[in-house]
Design a protein around this motif. Structure first.
Motif, PDB file in Angstrom:
ATOM      1  N   MET A 257       0.836  -1.189   0.000  1.00  0.00           N
ATOM      2  CA  MET A 257       0.000   0.000   0.000  1.00  0.00           C
ATOM      3  C   MET A 257       0.885   1.258   0.000  1.00  0.00           C
ATOM      4  O   MET A 257       1.956   1.260   0.580  1.00  0.00           O
ATOM      5  N   THR A 258       0.376   2.274  -0.604  1.00  0.00           N
ATOM      6  CA  THR A 258       1.091   3.535  -0.722  1.00  0.00           C
ATOM      7  C   THR A 258       0.646   4.481   0.390  1.00  0.00           C
ATOM      8  O   THR A 258      -0.518   4.487   0.782  1.00  0.00           O
ATOM      9  N   LYS A 259       1.585   5.289   0.859  1.00  0.00           N
ATOM     10  CA  LYS A 259       1.253   6.285   1.877  1.00  0.00           C
ATOM     11  C   LYS A 259       1.017   7.635   1.211  1.00  0.00           C
ATOM     12  O   LYS A 259       1.669   7.978   0.225  1.00  0.00           O
ATOM     13  N   TYR A 260       0.072   8.379   1.784  1.00  0.00           N
ATOM     14  CA  TYR A 260      -0.287   9.708   1.289  1.00  0.00           C
ATOM     15  C   TYR A 260      -0.375  10.670   2.453  1.00  0.00           C
ATOM     16  O   TYR A 260      -0.803  10.284   3.551  1.00  0.00           O
ATOM     17  N   VAL A 261       0.013  11.904   2.214  1.00  0.00           N
ATOM     18  CA  VAL A 261      -0.200  12.964   3.195  1.00  0.00           C
ATOM     19  C   VAL A 261      -1.308  13.871   2.681  1.00  0.00           C
ATOM     20  O   VAL A 261      -1.462  14.066   1.476  1.00  0.00           O
ATOM     21  N   MET A 262      -2.075  14.391   3.607  1.00  0.00           N
ATOM     22  CA  MET A 262      -3.134  15.337   3.287  1.00  0.00           C
ATOM     23  C   MET A 262      -2.932  16.565   4.152  1.00  0.00           C
ATOM     24  O   MET A 262      -2.768  16.465   5.370  1.00  0.00           O
ATOM     25  N   TRP A 263      -2.864  17.734   3.501  1.00  0.00           N
ATOM     26  CA  TRP A 263      -2.858  19.025   4.177  1.00  0.00           C
ATOM     27  C   TRP A 263      -4.145  19.726   3.798  1.00  0.00           C
ATOM     28  O   TRP A 263      -4.526  19.743   2.635  1.00  0.00           O
ATOM     29  N   GLY A 264      -4.808  20.295   4.774  1.00  0.00           N
ATOM     30  CA  GLY A 264      -6.031  21.036   4.492  1.00  0.00           C
ATOM     31  C   GLY A 264      -6.105  22.282   5.345  1.00  0.00           C
ATOM     32  O   GLY A 264      -5.301  22.475   6.258  1.00  0.00           O
ATOM     33  N   SER A 265      -7.088  23.099   5.045  1.00  0.00           N
ATOM     34  CA  SER A 265      -7.312  24.338   5.796  1.00  0.00           C
ATOM     35  C   SER A 265      -8.677  24.295   6.470  1.00  0.00           C
ATOM     36  O   SER A 265      -9.633  23.751   5.916  1.00  0.00           O
ATOM     37  N   TYR A 266      -8.744  24.915   7.640  1.00  0.00           N
ATOM     38  CA  TYR A 266     -10.002  25.052   8.367  1.00  0.00           C
ATOM     39  C   TYR A 266     -10.641  26.405   8.060  1.00  0.00           C
ATOM     40  O   TYR A 266      -9.952  27.382   7.755  1.00  0.00           O
ATOM     41  N   CYS A 267     -11.948  26.447   8.213  1.00  0.00           N
ATOM     42  CA  CYS A 267     -12.688  27.699   8.072  1.00  0.00           C
ATOM     43  C   CYS A 267     -12.391  28.609   9.277  1.00  0.00           C
ATOM     44  O   CYS A 267     -11.830  28.164  10.278  1.00  0.00           O
ATOM     45  N   GLU A 268     -12.810  29.851   9.183  1.00  0.00           N
ATOM     46  CA  GLU A 268     -12.728  30.748  10.335  1.00  0.00           C
ATOM     47  C   GLU A 268     -13.753  30.305  11.372  1.00  0.00           C
ATOM     48  O   GLU A 268     -14.764  29.677  11.026  1.00  0.00           O
ATOM     49  N   ASP A 269     -13.500  30.612  12.630  1.00  0.00           N
ATOM     50  CA  ASP A 269     -14.395  30.236  13.732  1.00  0.00           C
ATOM     51  C   ASP A 269     -14.650  28.730  13.775  1.00  0.00           C
ATOM     52  O   ASP A 269     -15.761  28.275  14.015  1.00  0.00           O
ATOM     53  N   VAL A 270     -13.604  27.960  13.541  1.00  0.00           N
ATOM     54  CA  VAL A 270     -13.728  26.510  13.421  1.00  0.00           C
ATOM     55  C   VAL A 270     -14.315  25.867  14.678  1.00  0.00           C
ATOM     56  O   VAL A 270     -15.138  24.953  14.562  1.00  0.00           O
ATOM     57  N   LEU A 271     -13.943  26.316  15.858  1.00  0.00           N
ATOM     58  CA  LEU A 271     -14.444  25.674  17.069  1.00  0.00           C
ATOM     59  C   LEU A 271     -15.959  25.763  17.165  1.00  0.00           C
ATOM     60  O   LEU A 271     -16.625  24.792  17.546  1.00  0.00           O
ATOM     61  N   GLU A 272     -16.502  26.887  16.812  1.00  0.00           N
ATOM     62  CA  GLU A 272     -17.954  27.077  16.849  1.00  0.00           C
ATOM     63  C   GLU A 272     -18.639  26.330  15.707  1.00  0.00           C
ATOM     64  O   GLU A 272     -19.630  25.626  15.918  1.00  0.00           O
ATOM     65  N   LYS A 273     -18.103  26.437  14.525  1.00  0.00           N
ATOM     66  CA  LYS A 273     -18.759  25.877  13.338  1.00  0.00           C
ATOM     67  C   LYS A 273     -18.687  24.357  13.259  1.00  0.00           C
ATOM     68  O   LYS A 273     -19.563  23.718  12.664  1.00  0.00           O
ATOM     69  N   ARG A 274     -17.659  23.759  13.863  1.00  0.00           N
ATOM     70  CA  ARG A 274     -17.526  22.300  13.768  1.00  0.00           C
ATOM     71  C   ARG A 274     -18.429  21.547  14.737  1.00  0.00           C
ATOM     72  O   ARG A 274     -18.679  20.353  14.555  1.00  0.00           O
ATOM     73  N   ALA A 275     -18.905  22.215  15.756  1.00  0.00           N
ATOM     74  CA  ALA A 275     -19.634  21.555  16.842  1.00  0.00           C
ATOM     75  C   ALA A 275     -20.736  20.598  16.371  1.00  0.00           C
ATOM     76  O   ALA A 275     -20.798  19.458  16.844  1.00  0.00           O
ATOM     77  N   PRO A 276     -21.606  20.990  15.445  1.00  0.00           N
ATOM     78  CA  PRO A 276     -22.683  20.068  15.058  1.00  0.00           C
ATOM     79  C   PRO A 276     -22.203  18.817  14.316  1.00  0.00           C
ATOM     80  O   PRO A 276     -22.937  17.835  14.228  1.00  0.00           O
ATOM     81  N   TYR A 277     -20.998  18.845  13.786  1.00  0.00           N
ATOM     82  CA  TYR A 277     -20.499  17.751  12.946  1.00  0.00           C
ATOM     83  C   TYR A 277     -19.376  16.962  13.604  1.00  0.00           C
ATOM     84  O   TYR A 277     -18.918  15.964  13.049  1.00  0.00           O
ATOM     85  N   ARG A 278     -18.938  17.392  14.765  1.00  0.00           N
ATOM     86  CA  ARG A 278     -17.733  16.831  15.391  1.00  0.00           C
ATOM     87  C   ARG A 278     -17.853  15.343  15.684  1.00  0.00           C
ATOM     88  O   ARG A 278     -16.943  14.573  15.368  1.00  0.00           O
ATOM     89  N   GLN A 279     -18.944  14.910  16.274  1.00  0.00           N
ATOM     90  CA  GLN A 279     -19.049  13.491  16.642  1.00  0.00           C
ATOM     91  C   GLN A 279     -19.074  12.597  15.404  1.00  0.00           C
ATOM     92  O   GLN A 279     -18.393  11.569  15.370  1.00  0.00           O
ATOM     93  N   ALA A 280     -19.808  12.986  14.381  1.00  0.00           N
ATOM     94  CA  ALA A 280     -19.837  12.195  13.146  1.00  0.00           C
ATOM     95  C   ALA A 280     -18.447  12.154  12.505  1.00  0.00           C
ATOM     96  O   ALA A 280     -18.019  11.116  11.988  1.00  0.00           O
ATOM     97  N   HIS A 281     -17.748  13.286  12.551  1.00  0.00           N
ATOM     98  CA  HIS A 281     -16.381  13.365  12.032  1.00  0.00           C
ATOM     99  C   HIS A 281     -15.479  12.396  12.788  1.00  0.00           C
ATOM    100  O   HIS A 281     -14.769  11.583  12.170  1.00  0.00           O
ATOM    101  N   LEU A 282     -15.505  12.445  14.107  1.00  0.00           N
ATOM    102  CA  LEU A 282     -14.646  11.575  14.920  1.00  0.00           C
ATOM    103  C   LEU A 282     -15.005  10.099  14.751  1.00  0.00           C
ATOM    104  O   LEU A 282     -14.109   9.243  14.697  1.00  0.00           O
ATOM    105  N   ASP A 283     -16.285   9.794  14.642  1.00  0.00           N
ATOM    106  CA  ASP A 283     -16.709   8.404  14.438  1.00  0.00           C
ATOM    107  C   ASP A 283     -16.181   7.865  13.115  1.00  0.00           C
ATOM    108  O   ASP A 283     -15.699   6.728  13.039  1.00  0.00           O
ATOM    109  N   GLY A 284     -16.256   8.684  12.070  1.00  0.00           N
ATOM    110  CA  GLY A 284     -15.736   8.267  10.772  1.00  0.00           C
ATOM    111  C   GLY A 284     -14.233   8.053  10.793  1.00  0.00           C
ATOM    112  O   GLY A 284     -13.729   7.084  10.215  1.00  0.00           O
TER     113      GLY A 284
END
Length: 89
Positions: free
Chosen positions: A1-28
């Motif tokens: 298997m090949t290894k890959y790196v991923m770099w991404g950017s977060y939106c502004e106010d990430v702590l507030e905006k991520r709250a509704p999606y955080r658990q689904a994100h972590l579960d995935g």
């Protein structure tokens, strides 16, 4: 298997905006980790970037995982880049 790196950017106010999606994100992410495709993932200290290492059959698999993540689908991650990685050590 090949290894890959991923770099991404977060939106502004990430702590507030991520709250509704955080658990689904972590579960995935937990499922990806259990399957062995996700090696590690996390934000930079200033919460502006995300970094991950994947081990997958191809880049398309990594992109599919990123693009089905609730953070991508809901604009918490605003851009990302995937590169094949050669682990030297």
């Amino acid at each position: 298997m090949t290894k890959y790196v991923m770099w991404g950017s977060y939106c502004e106010d990430v702590l507030e905006k991520r709250a509704p999606y955080r658990q689904a994100h972590l579960d995935g992410l937990a499922k990806q980790k259990e399957s062995g495709v996700l090696i590690t993932i996390g934000p930079t200290q200033d919460l502006t970037k995300v970094f991950a290492i994947y081990e997958a059959a191809d880049e398309a698999t990594v992109r599919q995982l990123v693009e089905t993540d609730p953070y991508w689908q809901n604009g918490i991650w605003t851009e990302y880049e995937v590169k094949e990685w050669i682990q030297a050590i």
